[in-house]
Scaffold this motif. Structure first.
Motif, short mmCIF file in Angstrom:
data_model
loop_
_atom_site.label_atom_id
_atom_site.label_comp_id
_atom_site.label_asym_id
_atom_site.label_seq_id
_atom_site.Cartn_x
_atom_site.Cartn_y
_atom_site.Cartn_z
N PRO A 1 15.84 43.33 -9.47
CA PRO A 1 14.90 44.21 -10.17
C PRO A 1 13.50 43.61 -10.15
CG PRO A 1 16.90 43.87 -11.45
CD PRO A 1 16.93 42.87 -10.33
N ASN A 2 12.48 44.43 -9.86
CA ASN A 2 11.12 43.92 -9.79
C ASN A 2 10.13 44.98 -10.22
OD1 ASN A 2 9.73 45.14 -7.07
ND2 ASN A 2 11.96 44.86 -6.79
N LEU A 3 8.99 44.54 -10.69
CA LEU A 3 7.95 45.45 -11.19
C LEU A 3 6.59 44.82 -10.93
CD1 LEU A 3 7.72 48.17 -12.73
CD2 LEU A 3 7.50 46.83 -14.84
N GLY A 4 5.62 45.68 -10.62
CA GLY A 4 4.27 45.20 -10.38
C GLY A 4 3.24 46.02 -11.13
N LEU A 5 2.09 45.43 -11.38
CA LEU A 5 0.97 46.09 -12.03
C LEU A 5 -0.29 45.77 -11.24
CD1 LEU A 5 -0.32 47.63 -14.45
CD2 LEU A 5 -0.58 45.41 -15.56
N ILE B 1 -0.31 41.96 -9.67
CA ILE B 1 0.66 40.95 -10.07
C ILE B 1 2.04 41.56 -10.06
CG2 ILE B 1 0.25 41.39 -12.54
CD1 ILE B 1 0.92 38.39 -12.97
N THR B 2 2.98 40.90 -9.39
CA THR B 2 4.35 41.38 -9.29
C THR B 2 5.31 40.29 -9.74
OG1 THR B 2 4.51 40.68 -6.97
CG2 THR B 2 3.82 42.95 -7.39
N TRP C 1 13.85 33.76 -10.46
CA TRP C 1 12.73 34.61 -10.87
C TRP C 1 11.53 34.19 -10.04
CZ3 TRP C 1 8.46 32.01 -12.36
CH2 TRP C 1 8.61 30.79 -13.01
N MET C 2 10.62 35.13 -9.82
CA MET C 2 9.43 34.85 -9.01
C MET C 2 8.26 35.71 -9.49
SD MET C 2 8.92 34.87 -4.85
CE MET C 2 9.43 36.57 -4.67
N VAL C 3 7.09 35.10 -9.55
CA VAL C 3 5.85 35.80 -9.92
C VAL C 3 4.82 35.57 -8.83
CG1 VAL C 3 3.98 35.98 -11.61
CG2 VAL C 3 6.32 35.53 -12.39
N GLN C 4 4.13 36.66 -8.44
CA GLN C 4 3.12 36.56 -7.39
C GLN C 4 1.84 37.30 -7.81
OE1 GLN C 4 5.39 38.00 -3.86
NE2 GLN C 4 5.03 35.96 -3.04
N PRO C 5 0.84 36.58 -8.32
CA PRO C 5 -0.46 37.20 -8.59
C PRO C 5 -1.27 37.28 -7.29
CG PRO C 5 -0.50 34.91 -9.26
CD PRO C 5 0.90 35.19 -8.77
#
Length: 212
Positions: free
Chosen positions: A58-62, A74-75, A96-100
Motif C-alpha cells: 500500500p502506498n500514497l503520495g501528495l 512526497i510518497t 517502509w519507504m519514504v521518497q521526498p
C-alpha cells in the motif's frame, strides 16, 4: 510606489455675443495605486503508484505545486506482510519507504514533462527475494538505507481532476543490514554488512486525483 494617471478636464466658455465656445484643457496629474497582482493559490494532488501497489505494498503520495513550474512531491509505502511458504522458508517483503522529491515542470505544474531530485529513506526485513545485485533469495536482510537520485517523468491529464504519470529515477543508495542464512532461519548466525547500490531508485505509473 505610485503610478500617475493624466486626466483631461474640458471647460467650455461661451461668449453670449456670438455664441461661440472656446475649449480650455486643464491637465491634472492624480496619483493612482498600482493594481495588485492576484496571488496564485497552491495546487494539491494525491496519488498512488500502481506498479508499487502490484508488489502488495500500500502506498500514497501528495504533491503540492509551489509555483507555476515547481512542485514538492512526497510518497510513502508500507508493506507489513510476512508471506510464509514451505517449512524452512521465510518469504517476506516487509519494509517502509519514504521518497521526498522536488520537481521542475517544463510546461506547467502536474502537466507534461518534468525532472526532479529525490531522496530515499527505508527500513526493511526482506527474505526469499532477489532484487538486482542487492539481495539474494537464499538470505534474509534486515536493516536500513538512505540515498538520493534524479527523476524524469511525464504526466497526462485525462480530465479536470484525474491524471496519470509515468516516471523513472536513478541514483545511489547506501544500505546497512544484518544478513542471515534463510535455510537456518531460527538458529543461523547473522552477518553485519553494508552495500552501496547505483541504479534504478524509483519507477512507477501513478494514478492522480487533483484536489485543486
Amino acid at each position: 510606489m505610485e503610478h500617475r494617471e493624466s486626466i483631461v478636464i474640458i471647460d467650455t466658455i461661451i461668449d453670449n455675443s456670438n455664441h461661440l465656445g472656446d475649449n480650455v484643457m486643464i491637465k491634472v496629474n492624480m496619483p493612482t495605486p498600482l493594481k495588485k497582482e492576484k496571488k496564485r493559490s497552491l495546487s494539491w494532488a494525491i496519488k498512488t503508484n500502481l506498479l508499487y501497489a502490484a508488489t502488495l505494498t500500500p502506498n500514497l503520495g501528495l504533491e503540492v505545486g509551489v509555483s507555476p513550474k515547481m512542485s514538492l512531491n512526497i510518497t510513502g509505502g508500507y508493506n507489513p506482510w510476512n508471506r510464509e511458504g514451505k517449512k524452512g522458508d521465510n518469504d517476506k517483503w516487509v519494509h517502509w519507504m519514504v521518497q521526498p522529491e522536488l520537481r521542475y515542470w517544463f510546461c506547467e505544474t502536474t502537466n507534461g514533462h518534468f525532472i526532479g531530485i529525490h531522496g530515499i529513506a527505508t527500513k526493511y526485513n526482506i527474505g526469499g527475494h532477489k532484487l538486482f545485485n542487492i539481495f539474494d533469495k537464499d538470505y534474509r536482510y534486515e536493516g536500513w538505507g538512505v540515498g538520493a537520485g534524479f527523476t524524469y517523468g511525464y504526466s497526462w491529464l485525462i480530465s479536470k481532476r484525474w491524471a496519470i504519470e509515468a516516471f523513472l529515477g536513478v541514483g545511489i543508495v547506501h544500505l546497512d543490514f544484518d544478513k542471515t542464512d534463510n535455510r537456518d532461519w531460527c538458529c543461523g548466525e547473522s552477518q553485519h554488512s553494508t552495500k552501496t547500490f547505483f541504479g534504478p531508485t524509483k519507477i512507477g505509473i501513478s494514478l492522480i486525483y487533483n484536489i485543486k
